[in-house]
Design a protein around this motif. Structure first.
Motif: not given
Length: 174
Positions: A75, A78, A123, A128, A130, A138
């Motif tokens: 996170v 990235n 953020r 994202v 993941a 996130a």
């Protein structure tokens, strides 16, 4: 009058139930419970005992370890390790004793604590990808990682009870 009302309206910041630190403290409480659960396992059962075809609890713990720290680090940076490259999939976590597993647990907790403060409020709400395959906000990815730990801890509770061992209180996060 209508123009005055419109001029006075402001955009409220995104609402949240937990502050980032409260979420971290909640997760760390869960991690303390899971650590006590690992400690409660007899050494000879931690790596071999299973119920209903599930993995031994040590294998579940290795999965939790390989997702927690790397998830928070992902996170922040990235830079995500693909799911197939996580330590529990590659066999890189070679702990074969309870003491080794607990040390890895503590190392992963320290990684979480180290990286967490670097996550900005914004953020938490950004998309994202993941571990190279899980797309989401996130915050939802982090919640999944926490939920995954709780899920596997519950399996560990079943294992201990089936062994006739009273597990630690699930509500005592101290």
């Amino acid at each position: 009058m209508e123009n005055n009302i419109n001029q006075q309206q402001t955009v409220a910041p995104a609402a949240y139930v937990y502050s980032p630190d409260q979420l971290l403290q909640s997760w760390l409480g869960h991690r303390r419970i899971t650590r006590r659960l690992i400690e409660a396992f007899p050494e000879d059962k931690l790596f071999s005992y299973s119920v209903g075809g599930m993995r031994p609890f040590a294998e579940m713990v290795k999965e939790i370890i390989s997702m927690g720290g790397p998830g928070v680090r992902g996170v922040v940076t990235n830079n995500w390790t693909p799911i197939a490259g996580l330590d529990h999939h590659t066999g890189k976590i070679a702990a074969s004793t309870k003491a080794e597993l607990l040390q890895l647990w503590d190392d992963a907790t320290n990684e979480i604590i180290t990286y967490w403060p670097q996550i900005s409020l914004e953020r938490f709400q950004e998309n994202v990808l993941a571990f190279g395959q899980y797309e989401g906000v996130a915050n939802s990815i982090l919640q999944y990682i926490i939920d995954n730990e709780i899920h596997h801890r519950a399996q560990g509770y079943v294992y201990l009870r089936s062994l006739g061992i009273e597990p630690p209180a699930f509500y005592d996060r101290s």
